[in-house]
Design an enzyme around this catalytic site. Structure first.
Site: not given
Ligand code: SAH
Length: 360
Positions: A145, A167, A229, A280
């Site tokens: 995604d 997504k 993240a 998010m």
């Molecule tokens: N499964 C993912 C999260 C999915 S929800 C994880 O574990 O990271 C998606 C959210 O993750 C985004 O809206 C943002 O808040 C965060 N996110 C994912 N990658 C990111 C990045 N490189 N920098 C900042 N926020 C990030």
């Protein structure tokens, strides 16, 4: 061509169904006989016979990998060309032919399809796990995604089929049920399916829902954790999520709810020694900050927004619950972003080490 005595070689008559080529030669004795034979052979070979050869050529590698016994492999090929596959290709129904082949292959080799739900980390390809990388080299088909960086998708096996299932928070290019159903059907065809997800599959990734569907259909699966993240952004922003002087716990919260509302009830979020990380949370950022202040948090509580953490476009905006919304509004911020709130944010100034590459 008409003076054999002057020639050191002769031209055969050709039936060209590239990559299949028949050539008829009379070694210069009776070129018209060769031409006659050629026109008869022309009739025997339908025009897109070459497509069959091309298709089989494409499959050689995968078939050799799945069916290691040479005798069994030969039988597989013979059955295939004798069966409905050739007819389907000639009829121009190649997609159907492929589906058929995959199904036969799965049966023949006794190979069951499988799904690997793999966390791809937050962006920097170097943050992939060794296991993720290994499975990326094995998968037949990859579903990914938007959160998965193109540089990471590029690391998958070159000939793996790539399926973008989108997504974004508000815009799902494929509804979740369809993704679940696609995983089930691809694995049902005997394929090894890699479901690549941003960060960690079990942290706001709906990974749970996807493997629930697999479990219901008794499809084998594996789950590979990824750097979420919060961990990636915190490290690359120089903001330790816990610290003996500032935070003894950390909480991951979603800033996006189905009904759109953000509410902080009671003293749930009032622990000064707990770091809050909102995933998010960009759209709701002003609501989150205001809500926390209204619930009783000190408006000077440090807060940081990390944009596109761990990538070349990483940027960290730092302020307080009171000031961050305006700071963010005055910058052209790009998703994805992560909101980190708590005393640990003050460490950023001292511990920041990664520069990213972006400027305003
Ligand atoms: N499964 C993912 C999260 C999915 S929800 C994880 O574990 O990271 C998606 C959210 O993750 C985004 O809206 C943002 O808040 C965060 N996110 C994912 N990658 C990111 C990045 N490189 N920098 C900042 N926020 C990030």
């Amino acid at each position: 061509v008409d003076e054999p005595g002057l020639c050191s070689f002769t031209f055969p008559a050709l039936v060209d169904r590239n990559p299949v080529v028949l050539s008829v030669s009379s070694d210069g004795n009776a070129p018209m006989l060769a031409r006659l034979l050629r026109s008869r052979l022309e009739l025997m070979l339908p025009a897109n016979y070459g497509r069959i050869a091309q298709l089989l050529g494409e499959l050689r590698g995968p078939v050799a990998e799945r069916i290691t016994d040479p005798a069994q492999r030969l039988r597989f090929w013979e059955d295939l060309v004798d069966g409905p596959v050739a007819e389907l290709v000639l009829a121009g129904r190649e997609a159907e032919a492929r589906t058929h082949i995959t199904a036969v292959l799965a049966r023949t080799a006794g190979v069951r399809g499988e799904v690997w739900l793999v966390g791809a980390g937050p962006g920097d390809p170097d943050l992939l796990t060794i296991k993720a990388w290994r499975l990326m080299q094995k998968a037949d088909v990859v579903l990914y995604d938007r959160l998965v960086a193109p540089a990471i998708v590029d690391l998958c096996r070159k000939d793996a089929e790539r399926v973008y299932v989108g997504k974004r928070m508000a815009e799902h290019s494929l509804p979740q049920q369809d993704i679940n159903a696609l995983l089930v059907s691809l694995a049902g065809e005997g394929r090894r399916v890699l479901r690549l997800k941003g960060g960690d599959p079990f942290i706001f990734g709906r990974g749970g829902e996807e493997i629930e569907a697999l479990a219901e259909h008794r499809i084998p699966f594996q789950v590979v954790p990824g750097i979420t993240a919060a961990a990636g952004c915190a490290c690359y922003a120089g903001i330790p999520l816990t610290h003996r002087d500032h935070a003894r716990s950390v909480r991951f919260v979603t800033g996006h709810r189905r009904d759109g509302a953000v509410q902080f009830r009671g003293d749930d979020f009032l622990d000064e020694e707990e770091t809050l990380v909102f995933y998010m949370g960009l759209v709701a950022l002003p609501d989150i900050c205001r809500g926390l202040i209204e619930a009783g948090r000190d408006p000077t509580t440090p807060a940081a927004l990390v944009q596109q953490g761990t990538t070349a476009r990483q940027r960290v905006l730092v302020g307080s619950l009171a000031s961050l919304p305006d700071i963010v509004a005055s910058h052209d911020v790009k998703a994805p972003t992560l909101l980190i709130i708590g005393g640990v944010v003050t460490l950023h100034q001292k511990l920041s080490w990664y520069e990213g590459g972006a400027s305003d």
